[in-house]
Design a protein around this motif. Structure first.
Motif, short mmCIF file in Angstrom:
data_model
loop_
_atom_site.label_atom_id
_atom_site.label_comp_id
_atom_site.label_asym_id
_atom_site.label_seq_id
_atom_site.Cartn_x
_atom_site.Cartn_y
_atom_site.Cartn_z
N SER A 267 -38.24 -5.91 -45.43
CA SER A 267 -37.30 -5.22 -44.55
C SER A 267 -37.84 -5.16 -43.12
CB SER A 267 -37.00 -3.81 -45.06
OG SER A 267 -38.19 -3.05 -45.15
N ILE A 268 -39.14 -5.01 -42.98
CA ILE A 268 -39.74 -5.01 -41.64
C ILE A 268 -39.64 -6.40 -41.03
CG2 ILE A 268 -41.89 -4.69 -40.35
CD1 ILE A 268 -42.64 -2.54 -42.35
N ALA A 269 -39.84 -7.44 -41.84
CA ALA A 269 -39.68 -8.80 -41.35
C ALA A 269 -38.25 -9.05 -40.89
CB ALA A 269 -40.07 -9.80 -42.44
N PHE A 270 -37.30 -8.46 -41.57
CA PHE A 270 -35.89 -8.58 -41.17
C PHE A 270 -35.69 -7.98 -39.78
CE2 PHE A 270 -31.52 -6.93 -41.05
CZ PHE A 270 -30.80 -8.08 -41.36
N VAL A 271 -36.27 -6.80 -39.55
CA VAL A 271 -36.15 -6.15 -38.24
C VAL A 271 -36.87 -6.97 -37.17
CG1 VAL A 271 -36.74 -4.08 -36.90
CG2 VAL A 271 -35.91 -3.86 -39.26
N VAL A 272 -38.06 -7.46 -37.49
CA VAL A 272 -38.80 -8.29 -36.54
C VAL A 272 -38.01 -9.55 -36.22
CG1 VAL A 272 -40.88 -9.70 -36.22
CG2 VAL A 272 -41.06 -7.43 -37.27
N GLY A 273 -37.33 -10.10 -37.23
CA GLY A 273 -36.49 -11.28 -37.01
C GLY A 273 -35.35 -10.99 -36.06
N PRO A 395 -19.51 -6.84 -44.11
CA PRO A 395 -19.77 -5.43 -44.44
C PRO A 395 -20.67 -5.24 -45.66
CG PRO A 395 -17.43 -5.81 -44.06
CD PRO A 395 -18.08 -7.15 -44.19
N VAL A 396 -20.81 -6.29 -46.49
CA VAL A 396 -21.68 -6.17 -47.66
C VAL A 396 -23.14 -6.16 -47.23
CG1 VAL A 396 -22.30 -7.18 -49.89
CG2 VAL A 396 -19.96 -7.37 -49.06
N VAL A 397 -23.45 -6.85 -46.13
CA VAL A 397 -24.84 -6.99 -45.69
C VAL A 397 -25.53 -5.64 -45.51
CG1 VAL A 397 -26.35 -7.83 -43.86
CG2 VAL A 397 -24.51 -9.27 -44.69
N PRO A 398 -24.95 -4.69 -44.73
CA PRO A 398 -25.65 -3.40 -44.60
C PRO A 398 -25.75 -2.64 -45.91
CG PRO A 398 -23.47 -3.32 -43.56
CD PRO A 398 -23.75 -4.75 -43.87
N VAL A 399 -24.73 -2.77 -46.79
CA VAL A 399 -24.79 -2.10 -48.09
C VAL A 399 -25.93 -2.67 -48.92
CG1 VAL A 399 -23.53 -1.65 -50.23
CG2 VAL A 399 -22.31 -1.61 -48.05
N GLU A 400 -26.06 -4.00 -48.89
CA GLU A 400 -27.11 -4.66 -49.68
C GLU A 400 -28.50 -4.40 -49.10
OE1 GLU A 400 -28.21 -9.11 -51.42
OE2 GLU A 400 -26.52 -8.85 -50.04
N VAL A 401 -28.64 -4.57 -47.80
CA VAL A 401 -29.95 -4.42 -47.19
C VAL A 401 -30.46 -2.98 -47.33
CG1 VAL A 401 -31.22 -4.47 -45.00
CG2 VAL A 401 -29.65 -6.33 -45.58
N THR A 402 -29.58 -2.00 -47.11
CA THR A 402 -30.01 -0.60 -47.25
C THR A 402 -30.35 -0.27 -48.70
OG1 THR A 402 -27.67 0.05 -47.37
CG2 THR A 402 -28.77 0.25 -45.24
N ALA A 403 -29.59 -0.85 -49.65
CA ALA A 403 -29.88 -0.59 -51.05
C ALA A 403 -31.25 -1.14 -51.44
CB ALA A 403 -28.79 -1.20 -51.94
N VAL A 404 -31.50 -2.41 -51.07
CA VAL A 404 -32.78 -3.04 -51.41
C VAL A 404 -33.94 -2.34 -50.71
CG1 VAL A 404 -34.12 -5.17 -51.24
CG2 VAL A 404 -31.71 -5.27 -51.88
N THR A 405 -33.69 -1.88 -49.48
CA THR A 405 -34.76 -1.28 -48.69
C THR A 405 -35.06 0.16 -49.10
OG1 THR A 405 -34.17 -2.67 -46.80
CG2 THR A 405 -35.52 -0.72 -46.36
#
Length: 452
Positions: A267-273, A395-405
């Motif tokens: 998740s940090i790599a995602f933010v750095v990206g 809209p699925v992306v924030p739901v998925e990323v927040t769930a996994v994170t």
């Protein structure tokens, strides 16, 4: 335990490569695997599980096989941040219903999976709250999310969760392929699939996985640089490796400042990206980034991740909890079937069957499975499902990323009921949007066609 050296890494990589080659050849030659359209990476992973340390022990993998999955998911998230757009304002018109349905498919796996464990499976079978993540981590998220979620629990002292998450992803992928092909036959018999008349019409290249000479090959990537400066693919790999390493560095730094908090590297790599992407945009150098190449890197990392994930499953940990896992898998299957066969035909309007079978694919195994199943019933992609899903998935992306994170951390912190509440609310919101869309369609004379 022997010391881990670069030569150990080369040995592991060579074995993984050999398994992928064998898996690809088997898919191209064995009729049974072709009829089920089993991915080569899945075949390779099963071979690694059987001949690796978990069973026969013939393949001399190092004890870092499971760690590779944790590293590779960082690469996948770095590619995601650098290559995808997340402008939720793009979603409009008829795509809204498809988007709400996709959000519902994901969020309900999170909420209901956790609720069932808290209310029933946990008290009756004596398993912990962490089992509530296995449905969405393995089914809706596929092997990528399984690796990410497993990493969080491993860092928290529960390494068995990684094996359980990978087993969930393995079963989910099988359920997705077999169930999807069964639905394709059902749709053809009922006349729901407009472009599909039977399994015998599937192109040979889809069955074998090998493109025919007559097929026009799709470009893996585009050259952005002259070879006199740097190899174009080398530059794209360098960007992703730098972002991934920076994500790891930031996580280590945060871990030193806040030792009681586990920061997921992916998740940090995602933010750095996202930050790196902003820098490229600010310096007007975004033309240096080739999205096709990044997608190829991400796909390659995912293939290797699947091999490592399946091959590293510790079967003794799975056998100790098989009853609870079977119950969860049945619940996951019921969720997907109910949404696909009951909800979809009443809410998705035109092309509902193509849309739902695509959603079924990614909700049980990943987007690659979804595309494969869609091409079975819509070989020339005339339904427009791919284009609609490209927007509907935003809209699925924030739901998925927040769930996994955040879900694993919330469960570890004792806030499992909060997971039920938050993602349950998201599910309810998605249902409300679906009802509004259906009502609007009826008012406009576009009544959704229910399953006959």
């Amino acid at each position: 335990m022997t010391d881990f050296t670069p030569w150990t890494l080369l040995t592991d990589a060579g074995l993984i490569g050999l398994l992928l080659v064998i898996g690809t050849v088997l898919r191209a030659r064995v009729g049974f695997l072709q009829r089920l359209m089993i991915p080569a990476s899945f075949i390779a992973g099963i071979l690694g599980l059987v001949f690796g340390p978990s069973l026969l022990g013939w393949l001399p993998f190092s004890d870092q096989l499971g760690t590779y999955s944790s590293v590779l998911i960082v690469v996948v998230f770095a590619c995601l941040a650098m290559s995808d757009d997340f402008n939720i304002l793009k979603v409009k018109g008829p795509v809204v219903g498809f988007s709400a349905y996709s959000v519902l498919m994901y969020a309900i796996q999170v909420a209901l999976g956790m609720a069932v464990v808290l209310v029933c499976v946990g008290p009756l079978l004596g398993v912990g709250d962490e089992f509530g993540v296995l449905i969405f981590a393995g089914w809706a998220g596929g092997f990528g999310s399984a690796a990410a979620v497993g990493q969080v629990f491993s860092d928290a002292g529960q390494p068995e969760m990684q094996s359980l998450a990978f087993m969930s992803a393995t079963v989910g992928l099988l359920a997705g392929i077999v169930g999807g092909l069964a639905q394709a036959k059902f749709g053809a018999a009922r006349g729901h699939a407009k472009e599909f008349s039977g399994m015998h019409r599937i192109p040979k290249s889809m069955r074998t996985g090998v493109l025919d000479h007559d097929d026009e090959p799709e470009a893996v990537g585009h050259h952005k640089f002259s070879g006199a400066s740097i190899e174009s693919l080398g530059f794209q790999v360098s960007v992703i490796v730098a972002v991934s390493a920076a994500g790891y560095g930031v996580s280590e730094l945060l871990g030193g400042w806040f030792p009681d908090i586990a920061f997921p590297v992916f998740s940090i790599a995602f933010v750095v990206g996202l930050v790196a992407r902003g820098l490229f945009r600010a310096t007007r150098t975004t033309r240096y980034i080739d999205r096709r190449s990044l997608n190829s890197i991400s796909g390659t990392a995912t293939d290797i991740l699947i091999v490592c994930g399946i091959a590293s499953i510790k079967l003794d940990m799975v056998s100790e909890n098989w009853v609870a896992m079977v119950v969860l898998f049945i619940i996951a299957l019921v969720i997907c079937l109910f949404l696909g066969l009951i909800v979809a035909p009443r809410t998705l309007q035109d092309g509902w069957f193509e849309k739902q079978i695509f959603t079924w694919g990614w909700a049980t195994g990943g987007v690659n499975t979804a595309i494969a199943l869609l091409r079975v019933i819509d070989p020339k992609l005339r339904s427009g499902t791919m284009e609609d899903f490209a927007l509907a998935y935003i809209p699925v992306v924030p739901v998925e990323v927040t769930a996994v994170t955040f879900v694993p951390s919330m469960v570890l912190a004792g806030a499992a009921w909060a997971v039920v509440g938050i993602w349950g609310a998201v599910s309810v919101a998605a249902v409300v949007v679906l009802l509004v869309v259906v009502r609007g369609a009826r008012s406009a004379g576009r009544t959704p066609t229910a399953a006959s």
